[in-house]
Write a protein that holds these residues in place. Structure first.
Motif, short mmCIF file in Angstrom:
data_model
loop_
_atom_site.label_atom_id
_atom_site.label_comp_id
_atom_site.label_asym_id
_atom_site.label_seq_id
_atom_site.Cartn_x
_atom_site.Cartn_y
_atom_site.Cartn_z
N ARG A 1 0.82 -1.35 0.00
CA ARG A 1 -0.15 -0.05 -0.11
C ARG A 1 0.82 1.11 0.01
O ARG A 1 0.38 2.17 -0.22
CB ARG A 1 -0.84 0.14 1.12
N GLY A 2 2.14 1.23 0.16
CA GLY A 2 3.09 2.48 0.27
C GLY A 2 2.77 3.17 1.49
O GLY A 2 2.92 4.15 1.56
N THR A 3 2.55 2.47 2.77
CA THR A 3 2.25 3.22 4.08
C THR A 3 3.22 3.07 4.77
O THR A 3 3.55 3.70 5.99
CB THR A 3 1.05 2.78 4.65
N VAL A 4 4.51 2.47 4.40
CA VAL A 4 5.83 2.61 5.40
C VAL A 4 6.60 3.63 4.77
O VAL A 4 7.23 3.57 3.54
CB VAL A 4 6.38 1.27 5.32
N LEU A 5 6.35 4.63 5.45
CA LEU A 5 7.03 6.00 5.03
C LEU A 5 8.31 6.48 5.59
O LEU A 5 8.76 5.68 6.37
CB LEU A 5 5.87 7.31 5.18
N GLY A 6 9.04 7.46 4.92
CA GLY A 6 10.23 7.97 5.48
C GLY A 6 11.30 7.06 5.25
O GLY A 6 12.35 7.24 6.27
N SER A 7 11.35 6.21 4.37
CA SER A 7 12.49 5.62 4.22
C SER A 7 13.06 5.46 2.84
O SER A 7 12.19 5.70 1.72
CB SER A 7 12.11 3.91 4.38
#
Length: 147
Positions: free
Chosen positions: A72-78
């Motif tokens: 979903r692309g909800t692991v952000l900031g990487s």
């Protein structure tokens, strides 16, 4: 069993995750890759998928939901390479993208630098049980050198 969302330091969490994964090559490889990579145990988006069990001192990762979050692309900031390492760890742990989607090996490894590529190769060796067999192979990119 009393469980809480990872209230411990990344260093303590590393030990708790390694203890939980002990004896299962695929989980040892996945957890080891994330620990050695050095990003994910500090990352709040990832730690939301980790449950610490204070009564046993063990911690577990909800690998299926990590894979869903990546999809979903909800692991952000990487960085892209950090996300690739997380995807490889999911695959090593036996959890792919949901709904029949798959990462290709090319997608998972494209653009990995030398350090991350070496970590991935070490994780694959652990997954294959080389540490149990005492196997050591120098990885130099040459095909056919293994005997």
């Amino acid at each position: 069993m009393d469980t809480t969302q990872s209230p411990i330091t990344p260093e303590q969490l590393a030990g708790a995750l390694r203890a939980q994964a002990a004896g299962v090559n695929s989980l040892e490889a996945a957890v080891g890759l994330l620990i050695e990579h050095g990003t994910w145990l500090h990352h709040p988006d990832f730690r939301a998928f980790v449950t610490y069990h204070p009564d046993s001192g063990l911690a577990s990762i909800d690998w299926a939901n990590v894979a869903h979050a990546l999809a979903r692309g909800t692991v952000l900031g990487s960085s892209n390479s950090a996300l690739q390492v997380l995807g490889i760890a999911c695959e090593l742990a036996g959890h792919s993208l949901p709904f029949g989607q798959r990462w290709t090996l090319a997608e998972l490894t494209a653009g990995l630098g030398r350090v991350n590529a070496a970590l991935v190769l070490q994780a694959i060796a652990r997954r294959m049980g080389w540490h149990v067999l005492g196997l050591t192979v120098a990885i130099n990119g040459e095909i056919g050198g293994m005997q």
